[in-house]
Design an enzyme around this catalytic site. Structure first.
Site, PDB file in Angstrom:
ATOM      1  N   LYS A 127       0.833  -1.213   0.000  1.00 21.96           N
ATOM      2  CA  LYS A 127       0.000   0.000   0.000  1.00 21.96           C
ATOM      3  C   LYS A 127       0.867   1.262   0.000  1.00 21.96           C
ATOM      4  O   LYS A 127       0.644   2.180  -0.783  1.00 21.96           O
ATOM      5  CB  LYS A 127      -0.930   0.034   1.234  1.00 21.96           C
ATOM      6  CG  LYS A 127      -1.884  -1.133   1.327  1.00 21.96           C
ATOM      7  CD  LYS A 127      -2.802  -1.025   2.542  1.00 21.96           C
ATOM      8  CE  LYS A 127      -2.099  -1.024   3.875  1.00 21.96           C
ATOM      9  NZ  LYS A 127      -1.381  -2.282   4.192  1.00 21.96           N
ATOM     10  N   ARG A 180      -9.460   1.067   8.834  1.00 22.03           N
ATOM     11  CA  ARG A 180      -9.142  -0.358   8.920  1.00 22.03           C
ATOM     12  C   ARG A 180      -9.981  -1.115   9.932  1.00 22.03           C
ATOM     13  O   ARG A 180      -9.619  -2.229  10.343  1.00 22.03           O
ATOM     14  CB  ARG A 180      -7.658  -0.602   9.111  1.00 22.03           C
ATOM     15  CG  ARG A 180      -7.048  -0.137  10.351  1.00 22.03           C
ATOM     16  CD  ARG A 180      -5.632  -0.689  10.425  1.00 22.03           C
ATOM     17  NE  ARG A 180      -4.696   0.132   9.715  1.00 22.03           N
ATOM     18  CZ  ARG A 180      -3.464  -0.229   9.406  1.00 22.03           C
ATOM     19  NH1 ARG A 180      -3.028  -1.414   9.685  1.00 22.03           N
ATOM     20  NH2 ARG A 180      -2.662   0.593   8.823  1.00 22.03           N
ATOM     21  N   ARG A 216      11.921  -5.738   4.429  1.00 21.27           N
ATOM     22  CA  ARG A 216      11.562  -4.319   4.273  1.00 21.27           C
ATOM     23  C   ARG A 216      12.544  -3.425   5.032  1.00 21.27           C
ATOM     24  O   ARG A 216      12.947  -3.707   6.153  1.00 21.27           O
ATOM     25  CB  ARG A 216      10.159  -4.055   4.804  1.00 21.27           C
ATOM     26  CG  ARG A 216       9.862  -2.552   4.833  1.00 21.27           C
ATOM     27  CD  ARG A 216       8.436  -2.209   4.811  1.00 21.27           C
ATOM     28  NE  ARG A 216       7.714  -2.662   5.982  1.00 21.27           N
ATOM     29  CZ  ARG A 216       6.423  -2.426   6.170  1.00 21.27           C
ATOM     30  NH1 ARG A 216       5.742  -1.763   5.262  1.00 21.27           N
ATOM     31  NH2 ARG A 216       5.820  -2.867   7.244  1.00 21.27           N
ATOM     32  N   ARG A 222      11.534  -1.619  10.799  1.00 18.58           N
ATOM     33  CA  ARG A 222      10.502  -1.258  11.772  1.00 18.58           C
ATOM     34  C   ARG A 222      10.375  -2.324  12.844  1.00 18.58           C
ATOM     35  O   ARG A 222      10.437  -3.513  12.546  1.00 18.58           O
ATOM     36  CB  ARG A 222       9.150  -1.094  11.052  1.00 18.58           C
ATOM     37  CG  ARG A 222       8.951   0.289  10.515  1.00 18.58           C
ATOM     38  CD  ARG A 222       7.769   0.464   9.609  1.00 18.58           C
ATOM     39  NE  ARG A 222       6.525  -0.180   9.988  1.00 18.58           N
ATOM     40  CZ  ARG A 222       5.420  -0.130   9.254  1.00 18.58           C
ATOM     41  NH1 ARG A 222       5.412   0.548   8.120  1.00 18.58           N
ATOM     42  NH2 ARG A 222       4.322  -0.746   9.638  1.00 18.58           N
ATOM     43  N   ARG A 274      -0.131  -8.836  13.515  1.00 19.69           N
ATOM     44  CA  ARG A 274      -0.756  -7.866  12.602  1.00 19.69           C
ATOM     45  C   ARG A 274      -1.648  -8.574  11.574  1.00 19.69           C
ATOM     46  O   ARG A 274      -2.694  -8.059  11.189  1.00 19.69           O
ATOM     47  CB  ARG A 274       0.316  -7.031  11.906  1.00 19.69           C
ATOM     48  CG  ARG A 274       0.971  -6.043  12.869  1.00 19.69           C
ATOM     49  CD  ARG A 274       2.256  -5.484  12.305  1.00 19.69           C
ATOM     50  NE  ARG A 274       2.056  -4.642  11.161  1.00 19.69           N
ATOM     51  CZ  ARG A 274       3.027  -4.301  10.309  1.00 19.69           C
ATOM     52  NH1 ARG A 274       4.252  -4.742  10.507  1.00 19.69           N
ATOM     53  NH2 ARG A 274       2.772  -3.517   9.291  1.00 19.69           N
TER      54      ARG A 274
HETATM   55  P1  AP5 Z   1       4.823  -1.587   1.745  1.00 21.56           P
HETATM   56  O1  AP5 Z   1       4.472  -0.736   0.571  1.00 21.56           O
HETATM   57  O2  AP5 Z   1       5.673  -1.008   2.803  1.00 21.56           O
HETATM   58  O3  AP5 Z   1       3.509  -2.268   2.355  1.00 21.56           O
HETATM   59  P2  AP5 Z   1       2.280  -1.673   3.160  1.00 21.56           P
HETATM   60  O4  AP5 Z   1       1.066  -2.359   2.632  1.00 21.56           O
HETATM   61  O5  AP5 Z   1       2.297  -0.175   3.148  1.00 21.56           O
HETATM   62  O6  AP5 Z   1       2.649  -2.246   4.593  1.00 21.56           O
HETATM   63  P3  AP5 Z   1       2.565  -1.574   6.037  1.00 21.56           P
HETATM   64  O7  AP5 Z   1       3.233  -2.563   6.946  1.00 21.56           O
HETATM   65  O8  AP5 Z   1       3.116  -0.190   6.067  1.00 21.56           O
HETATM   66  O9  AP5 Z   1       1.068  -1.578   6.266  1.00 21.56           O
HETATM   67  P4  AP5 Z   1       0.318  -1.630   7.573  1.00 21.56           P
HETATM   68  O10 AP5 Z   1      -1.028  -1.342   7.089  1.00 21.56           O
HETATM   69  O11 AP5 Z   1       0.439  -2.836   8.403  1.00 21.56           O
HETATM   70  O12 AP5 Z   1       1.112  -0.566   8.453  1.00 21.56           O
HETATM   71  P5  AP5 Z   1       0.769   0.936   8.846  1.00 21.56           P
HETATM   72  O13 AP5 Z   1       1.999   1.701   8.796  1.00 21.56           O
HETATM   73  O14 AP5 Z   1      -0.423   1.435   8.120  1.00 21.56           O
HETATM   74  O15 AP5 Z   1       5.532  -2.933   1.157  1.00 21.56           O
HETATM   75  C1  AP5 Z   1       6.020  -3.950   2.026  1.00 21.56           C
HETATM   76  C2  AP5 Z   1       7.387  -4.437   1.527  1.00 21.56           C
HETATM   77  O16 AP5 Z   1       7.238  -5.093   0.265  1.00 21.56           O
HETATM   78  C3  AP5 Z   1       8.411  -3.311   1.286  1.00 21.56           C
HETATM   79  O17 AP5 Z   1       9.672  -3.827   1.610  1.00 21.56           O
HETATM   80  C4  AP5 Z   1       8.296  -3.020  -0.230  1.00 21.56           C
HETATM   81  O18 AP5 Z   1       9.487  -2.494  -0.772  1.00 21.56           O
HETATM   82  C5  AP5 Z   1       7.973  -4.393  -0.774  1.00 21.56           C
HETATM   83  N1  AP5 Z   1       7.084  -4.356  -1.933  1.00 21.56           N
HETATM   84  C6  AP5 Z   1       6.059  -3.495  -2.163  1.00 21.56           C
HETATM   85  N2  AP5 Z   1       5.432  -3.807  -3.310  1.00 21.56           N
HETATM   86  C7  AP5 Z   1       6.069  -4.917  -3.802  1.00 21.56           C
HETATM   87  C8  AP5 Z   1       5.861  -5.728  -4.963  1.00 21.56           C
HETATM   88  N3  AP5 Z   1       4.873  -5.493  -5.827  1.00 21.56           N
HETATM   89  N4  AP5 Z   1       6.695  -6.799  -5.142  1.00 21.56           N
HETATM   90  C9  AP5 Z   1       7.701  -7.084  -4.253  1.00 21.56           C
HETATM   91  N5  AP5 Z   1       7.931  -6.331  -3.136  1.00 21.56           N
HETATM   92  C10 AP5 Z   1       7.117  -5.260  -2.921  1.00 21.56           C
HETATM   93  O19 AP5 Z   1       0.300   0.727  10.373  1.00 21.56           O
HETATM   94  C11 AP5 Z   1       1.210   0.411  11.405  1.00 21.56           C
HETATM   95  C12 AP5 Z   1       0.480   0.351  12.736  1.00 21.56           C
HETATM   96  O20 AP5 Z   1      -0.111   1.636  13.025  1.00 21.56           O
HETATM   97  C13 AP5 Z   1      -0.697  -0.630  12.820  1.00 21.56           C
HETATM   98  O21 AP5 Z   1      -0.265  -1.944  13.124  1.00 21.56           O
HETATM   99  C14 AP5 Z   1      -1.535   0.004  13.934  1.00 21.56           C
HETATM  100  O22 AP5 Z   1      -0.999  -0.258  15.215  1.00 21.56           O
HETATM  101  C15 AP5 Z   1      -1.389   1.494  13.672  1.00 21.56           C
HETATM  102  N6  AP5 Z   1      -2.417   2.025  12.758  1.00 21.56           N
HETATM  103  C16 AP5 Z   1      -2.199   2.595  11.525  1.00 21.56           C
HETATM  104  N7  AP5 Z   1      -3.346   2.972  10.967  1.00 21.56           N
HETATM  105  C17 AP5 Z   1      -4.336   2.626  11.836  1.00 21.56           C
HETATM  106  C18 AP5 Z   1      -5.742   2.738  11.797  1.00 21.56           C
HETATM  107  N8  AP5 Z   1      -6.382   3.291  10.759  1.00 21.56           N
HETATM  108  N9  AP5 Z   1      -6.440   2.279  12.870  1.00 21.56           N
HETATM  109  C19 AP5 Z   1      -5.823   1.742  13.934  1.00 21.56           C
HETATM  110  N10 AP5 Z   1      -4.484   1.595  14.023  1.00 21.56           N
HETATM  111  C20 AP5 Z   1      -3.738   2.041  12.991  1.00 21.56           C
END
Ligand code: AP5
Length: 216
Positions: free
Chosen positions: A14, A89, A124, A157, A168
């Site tokens: 994402k 989410r 990552r 991270r 997660r």
């Molecule tokens: P990446 O693009 O980093 O993936 P992502 O989907 O953004 O993953 P996140 O871990 O950031 O998502 P998340 O939703 O768990 O975390 P968030 O920060 O929102 O890609 C992943 C890896 O794959 C990278 O190494 C990339 O280079 C590689 N890659 C990408 N595309 C690829 C491809 N096509 N092929 C091969 N490799 C590829 O949330 C973190 C925490 O914050 C949550 O756990 C929660 O505690 C809190 N939080 C955030 N938002 C909320 C909410 N709305 N409500 C409640 N808690 C929340």
């Protein structure tokens, strides 16, 4: 107005796609994950309240999230649109979006199997200040260990360690996955549109599918 949600499991890509969409359309990416990590890094009151929750892989409360979002979308750079990355989410957050009249026209769901997610998370590397993510094998930075734009060091991270990734994923399946049906239903009622994209393709291939949808 261009208004989007990017849905999908942790590690589906994402954040990677959000940066590309944001550059393509000139609209800001709004990532609650980035906002919360930045609050933790700055040791603000909010950061102190949410640090343990982030590190455990659980979700921050819906009230905190909706307050963050309402403040953010009222900023001037959101006037011509915005892209939500990883929010809403929970069904509670999705309903709060409706109650607060937060406009969303298109929902993009990126799907990926759990085994591939675990592989992606372990490789990552992350630039905290911008939210840019890399992968040591699939999406490496130009210079090893450094952010392409700023040259600053990349980190792993804390919530990317295997036990937390498992937590997660559990949280995703229990609380976030139901949003795909929620938004499919909204799309069938005609209030928005919805697309699901196979995340098990290269970054360019995923973006090419998304790009054709952006202009539909
Ligand atoms: P990446 O693009 O980093 O993936 P992502 O989907 O953004 O993953 P996140 O871990 O950031 O998502 P998340 O939703 O768990 O975390 P968030 O920060 O929102 O890609 C992943 C890896 O794959 C990278 O190494 C990339 O280079 C590689 N890659 C990408 N595309 C690829 C491809 N096509 N092929 C091969 N490799 C590829 O949330 C973190 C925490 O914050 C949550 O756990 C929660 O505690 C809190 N939080 C955030 N938002 C909320 C909410 N709305 N409500 C409640 N808690 C929340």
């Amino acid at each position: 107005m261009n208004t989007f949600i990017l849905l999908g499991p942790p590690g589906a890509g994402k954040g990677t796609q959000a940066d590309l969409i944001s550059a393509e359309l000139g609209i800001p990416k709004i990532s609650t994950g980035d906002m919360l990590r930045s609050a933790v890094a700055s040791k603000s009151d909010l950061g102190n309240r949410v640090e343990d929750i982030l590190n455990s892989g659980k979700l921050v409360s819906d009230d905190i999230i909706i307050e963050l979002i309402n403040d953010r979308i009222n900023q001037s750079d959101c006037k011509s649109g915005y892209l939500f990355d990883g929010v809403p989410r929970t069904l509670g957050q999705a309903n709060l979006f409706l109650q607060n009249d937060i406009e969303v026209k298109k929902v993009i769901d990126i799907s990926l199997d759990d085994e591939l997610i675990i592989k992606r998370m372990s490789g990552r590397r992350f630039h905290i200040a911008s939210g840019r993510s890399y992968h040591i094998e699939f999406n490496p930075p130009k210079a090893e260990g450094l952010d392409d734009d700023t040259g600053e060091p990349l980190i792993q991270r804390e919530d990317d360690f295997p036990e937390t990734v498992k937590k997660r994923l559990e949280v995703y399946h229990a609380q976030t996955k139901p949003l795909t049906d929620f938004y499919k239903l909204k799309a069938s009622e005609g209030s928005m549109s919805f697309i699901s994209i196979n995340g098990n393709q290269s970054v360019d291939e995923v973006f090419s599918e998304i790009k054709s949808y952006l202009y539909k």
